[in-house]
Design a protein around this motif. Sequence first.
Motif, PDB file in Angstrom:
ATOM      1  N   ARG A 168     -60.755  60.945  20.720  1.00 56.54           N
ATOM      2  CA  ARG A 168     -59.419  59.701  20.984  1.00 56.54           C
ATOM      3  C   ARG A 168     -58.803  59.686  22.870  1.00 56.54           C
ATOM      4  NH1 ARG A 168     -55.630  62.151  16.701  1.00 56.54           N
ATOM      5  NH2 ARG A 168     -56.239  63.987  18.271  1.00 56.54           N
ATOM      6  N   PHE A 169     -59.296  57.918  23.407  1.00 59.06           N
ATOM      7  CA  PHE A 169     -58.662  58.032  25.233  1.00 59.06           C
ATOM      8  C   PHE A 169     -57.639  58.908  24.934  1.00 59.06           C
ATOM      9  CE2 PHE A 169     -61.152  53.232  23.752  1.00 59.06           C
ATOM     10  CZ  PHE A 169     -61.967  54.326  24.065  1.00 59.06           C
ATOM     11  N   GLY A 170     -57.097  59.362  25.768  1.00 55.84           N
ATOM     12  CA  GLY A 170     -56.343  60.168  26.486  1.00 55.84           C
ATOM     13  C   GLY A 170     -56.133  61.762  25.618  1.00 55.84           C
ATOM     14  N   SER A 171     -57.560  62.205  25.096  1.00 58.93           N
ATOM     15  CA  SER A 171     -57.729  63.095  25.248  1.00 58.93           C
ATOM     16  C   SER A 171     -58.058  64.211  26.305  1.00 58.93           C
ATOM     17  CB  SER A 171     -58.880  63.700  23.696  1.00 58.93           C
ATOM     18  OG  SER A 171     -58.093  62.950  22.269  1.00 58.93           O
ATOM     19  N   TYR A 172     -57.285  65.232  26.002  1.00 60.03           N
ATOM     20  CA  TYR A 172     -58.267  66.250  27.391  1.00 60.03           C
ATOM     21  C   TYR A 172     -59.018  67.146  26.803  1.00 60.03           C
ATOM     22  CZ  TYR A 172     -57.342  70.069  31.485  1.00 60.03           C
ATOM     23  OH  TYR A 172     -58.668  70.685  31.545  1.00 60.03           O
ATOM     24  N   VAL A 173     -59.942  67.555  27.729  1.00 57.30           N
ATOM     25  CA  VAL A 173     -61.779  68.139  27.047  1.00 57.30           C
ATOM     26  C   VAL A 173     -62.237  69.214  28.399  1.00 57.30           C
ATOM     27  CG1 VAL A 173     -61.883  66.231  25.254  1.00 57.30           C
ATOM     28  CG2 VAL A 173     -63.352  66.116  27.751  1.00 57.30           C
ATOM     29  N   THR A 174     -62.771  70.054  27.874  1.00 60.14           N
ATOM     30  CA  THR A 174     -63.519  70.574  29.106  1.00 60.14           C
ATOM     31  C   THR A 174     -64.804  70.386  28.615  1.00 60.14           C
ATOM     32  OG1 THR A 174     -63.730  72.155  27.730  1.00 60.14           O
ATOM     33  CG2 THR A 174     -62.290  72.371  29.018  1.00 60.14           C
ATOM     34  N   ALA A 175     -65.478  70.716  29.542  1.00 57.12           N
ATOM     35  CA  ALA A 175     -66.958  70.023  29.668  1.00 57.12           C
ATOM     36  C   ALA A 175     -68.097  70.805  29.964  1.00 57.12           C
ATOM     37  CB  ALA A 175     -66.867  68.832  30.672  1.00 57.12           C
ATOM     38  N   GLN A 176     -69.152  71.042  29.203  1.00 56.90           N
ATOM     39  CA  GLN A 176     -70.040  71.959  30.018  1.00 56.90           C
ATOM     40  C   GLN A 176     -71.390  71.250  30.357  1.00 56.90           C
ATOM     41  OE1 GLN A 176     -71.084  75.057  27.829  1.00 56.90           O
ATOM     42  NE2 GLN A 176     -69.064  76.606  28.159  1.00 56.90           N
ATOM     43  N   ILE A 177     -71.817  70.719  31.787  1.00 55.24           N
ATOM     44  CA  ILE A 177     -73.084  70.342  31.920  1.00 55.24           C
ATOM     45  C   ILE A 177     -74.223  71.162  32.225  1.00 55.24           C
ATOM     46  CG2 ILE A 177     -73.821  68.905  32.997  1.00 55.24           C
ATOM     47  CD1 ILE A 177     -70.835  68.249  34.332  1.00 55.24           C
ATOM     48  N   ASP A 178     -75.143  70.677  31.501  1.00 54.71           N
ATOM     49  CA  ASP A 178     -76.646  71.526  30.733  1.00 54.71           C
ATOM     50  C   ASP A 178     -76.977  71.094  32.576  1.00 54.71           C
ATOM     51  OD1 ASP A 178     -76.424  72.320  28.375  1.00 54.71           O
ATOM     52  OD2 ASP A 178     -77.638  70.213  28.272  1.00 54.71           O
ATOM     53  N   PHE A 219     -52.408  43.622  14.972  1.00 55.72           N
ATOM     54  CA  PHE A 219     -52.324  42.717  16.120  1.00 55.72           C
ATOM     55  C   PHE A 219     -51.218  44.183  16.622  1.00 55.72           C
ATOM     56  CE2 PHE A 219     -50.866  40.480  20.082  1.00 55.72           C
ATOM     57  CZ  PHE A 219     -50.800  41.358  21.550  1.00 55.72           C
ATOM     58  N   ILE A 220     -51.179  45.257  17.047  1.00 58.03           N
ATOM     59  CA  ILE A 220     -50.385  46.387  17.192  1.00 58.03           C
ATOM     60  C   ILE A 220     -50.706  47.304  17.953  1.00 58.03           C
ATOM     61  CG2 ILE A 220     -49.183  45.557  14.529  1.00 58.03           C
ATOM     62  CD1 ILE A 220     -50.151  48.146  12.797  1.00 58.03           C
ATOM     63  N   ARG A 221     -50.442  48.048  17.907  1.00 57.66           N
ATOM     64  CA  ARG A 221     -50.604  49.231  19.627  1.00 57.66           C
ATOM     65  C   ARG A 221     -51.038  50.327  18.241  1.00 57.66           C
ATOM     66  NH1 ARG A 221     -49.795  52.628  23.834  1.00 57.66           N
ATOM     67  NH2 ARG A 221     -49.454  54.682  23.438  1.00 57.66           N
ATOM     68  N   GLY A 222     -52.417  50.629  18.671  1.00 58.34           N
ATOM     69  CA  GLY A 222     -53.374  51.707  18.107  1.00 58.34           C
ATOM     70  C   GLY A 222     -54.379  50.674  16.828  1.00 58.34           C
ATOM     71  N   GLY A 223     -54.651  49.529  16.784  1.00 58.93           N
ATOM     72  CA  GLY A 223     -54.877  48.532  15.811  1.00 58.93           C
ATOM     73  C   GLY A 223     -56.628  48.465  16.666  1.00 58.93           C
ATOM     74  N   ARG A 224     -56.745  48.480  15.759  1.00 59.56           N
ATOM     75  CA  ARG A 224     -59.184  48.454  15.603  1.00 59.56           C
ATOM     76  C   ARG A 224     -59.037  46.630  15.488  1.00 59.56           C
ATOM     77  NH1 ARG A 224     -61.989  52.924  15.225  1.00 59.56           N
ATOM     78  NH2 ARG A 224     -63.996  50.952  15.848  1.00 59.56           N
ATOM     79  N   VAL A 225     -59.959  46.053  16.318  1.00 57.75           N
ATOM     80  CA  VAL A 225     -59.939  44.576  16.080  1.00 57.75           C
ATOM     81  C   VAL A 225     -61.486  44.685  16.430  1.00 57.75           C
ATOM     82  CG1 VAL A 225     -57.894  44.355  16.333  1.00 57.75           C
ATOM     83  CG2 VAL A 225     -59.663  44.429  18.623  1.00 57.75           C
ATOM     84  N   ILE A 271     -57.759  35.405  20.802  1.00 57.61           N
ATOM     85  CA  ILE A 271     -59.238  36.450  20.576  1.00 57.61           C
ATOM     86  C   ILE A 271     -59.466  37.963  21.353  1.00 57.61           C
ATOM     87  CG2 ILE A 271     -61.739  35.664  19.331  1.00 57.61           C
ATOM     88  CD1 ILE A 271     -61.634  33.193  20.120  1.00 57.61           C
ATOM     89  N   ALA A 272     -60.439  38.855  20.475  1.00 52.79           N
ATOM     90  CA  ALA A 272     -60.454  39.491  20.973  1.00 52.79           C
ATOM     91  C   ALA A 272     -62.055  39.876  21.523  1.00 52.79           C
ATOM     92  CB  ALA A 272     -60.891  40.868  19.687  1.00 52.79           C
ATOM     93  N   PRO A 273     -62.473  39.876  22.709  1.00 57.53           N
ATOM     94  CA  PRO A 273     -63.591  39.835  23.492  1.00 57.53           C
ATOM     95  C   PRO A 273     -64.683  40.791  23.172  1.00 57.53           C
ATOM     96  CG  PRO A 273     -62.637  40.900  25.101  1.00 57.53           C
ATOM     97  CD  PRO A 273     -61.488  40.329  24.407  1.00 57.53           C
ATOM     98  N   TYR A 274     -63.988  42.093  22.269  1.00 54.32           N
ATOM     99  CA  TYR A 274     -64.582  43.341  22.109  1.00 54.32           C
ATOM    100  C   TYR A 274     -64.705  43.889  21.017  1.00 54.32           C
ATOM    101  CZ  TYR A 274     -62.209  44.326  25.763  1.00 54.32           C
ATOM    102  OH  TYR A 274     -61.603  45.098  26.987  1.00 54.32           O
ATOM    103  N   ASP A 275     -65.042  44.995  20.532  1.00 52.63           N
ATOM    104  CA  ASP A 275     -64.419  45.662  19.621  1.00 52.63           C
ATOM    105  C   ASP A 275     -63.840  46.478  20.038  1.00 52.63           C
ATOM    106  OD1 ASP A 275     -66.019  44.638  17.665  1.00 52.63           O
ATOM    107  OD2 ASP A 275     -67.703  46.434  17.454  1.00 52.63           O
ATOM    108  N   ALA A 276     -62.073  47.053  19.720  1.00 55.50           N
ATOM    109  CA  ALA A 276     -61.129  47.203  20.467  1.00 55.50           C
ATOM    110  C   ALA A 276     -60.074  47.901  19.942  1.00 55.50           C
ATOM    111  CB  ALA A 276     -60.664  46.060  21.648  1.00 55.50           C
ATOM    112  N   ILE A 277     -59.722  48.529  20.111  1.00 59.70           N
ATOM    113  CA  ILE A 277     -58.365  49.262  19.528  1.00 59.70           C
ATOM    114  C   ILE A 277     -57.220  49.035  20.723  1.00 59.70           C
ATOM    115  CG2 ILE A 277     -57.908  51.691  21.187  1.00 59.70           C
ATOM    116  CD1 ILE A 277     -57.215  53.057  18.563  1.00 59.70           C
ATOM    117  N   ILE A 278     -55.744  48.439  20.108  1.00 63.37           N
ATOM    118  CA  ILE A 278     -54.676  47.784  21.074  1.00 63.37           C
ATOM    119  C   ILE A 278     -54.568  48.928  21.833  1.00 63.37           C
ATOM    120  CG2 ILE A 278     -52.723  46.377  20.682  1.00 63.37           C
ATOM    121  CD1 ILE A 278     -55.733  45.087  19.518  1.00 63.37           C
TER     122      ILE A 278
END
Length: 391
Positions: A287-297, A86-92, A183-190
Amino acid sequence: MATKKQTLLPILILLGTVAIAAAFVAMKEAPKEKEPKAFIPVVKTQTIDVGELTMKVKSQGMVMAKEQTVLVAQVGGKITKLAPAFIRGGRVKAGEVLAWIDDSDYQTQLIEAQASLASARASLQQEKAKGHVAEREWQQITNASPSELGLRKPQLAQEVARVRAATAGVSRAERNLERTQIIAPYDAIIESKNVGLGSFVGVGSSLGQISRTDVGEIRLPIADKDMQFLINHGTDSMVTLSGTFNGQLMTWQGKIVRNEGLIDSKSRMNYLVAQVDTPYDLAQPLRFGSYVTAQIDGLTLPSAAIVPRYLIEDRGLAFVTNDNALHFEAVNIIRQQGENVIISGNLNNYDQLIVSALDVPVEGMELTVMGKNQLQSGDSIATNTPVSEAN
């Protein structure tokens, strides 16, 4: 004084010299006239790639979690324990306990509620017994029908209500005791943590925020003019995402799961939502917060090509035919794509596209293709950028 003979002698010599020179000139053959050679322009060509082409619609966006939850305390008390994750960036994982609130008071409340329930059940049994006794006594005293009060039915109903209330009290006490564990309701990142060990929290206090990691979403703005190139308004189309991971360019595959169906009032753009499953469990995590470019078929054209925009004239594209003649072929411009354009038309009959400049192009004029004939020393031609490939 010079004699007449001395005066005429130089004149005669001069006249003789002129006569001899004229004789020699008359004996010389006249030069033959050369036929003028026709100027044939030299051009550079490149093979045009014509075939099936899947159109791409480009966009960009930020990777976000499909669901985010603010962890809120439902009971008050002191934080007695925190999970290491239970810290920032922790996986639960789903069902994992993140924090514990002091439960001593809630255990006491549960015991009291259970005691009240036991007492109410005992009273109910006593009242049932009293009701049976009253019914027998009435049968022995008179043959008249007894009243409900005489049979103690109101008292029985009261005891039943007390049991129900006591049962509800036990359920409430059990829930409150369970709520002392966050309790964590689902698989999550803090995403954030707002409490520390020993902190006191009240009902409604925020303990932190988590983001679901089994699905990532990207909202992709699409200009209205580009929607015509998508299948089914983009829904269910595959999308290639590009971004950086640890300083290196990476790609991920996703899918358009929905079209929001609204045009943004400020940007005037449509929004499609792309989804990537388990983004944090990929070989290169997205990762969440990443900036991405997209090419849609998008739509697939059975016969099309991509050429630089500057090669298209009013008469169409310039080709060299099999007999080295200039031919302009009319084309349909389907879409502009940066400095290139996607075209269609009768392109299969010609494959040598002229990519160099012509000063005065005339349909049918003879051309020399660079590479087929050797250029003389000192000759040069102007060349342009070759045809670019599809992205």
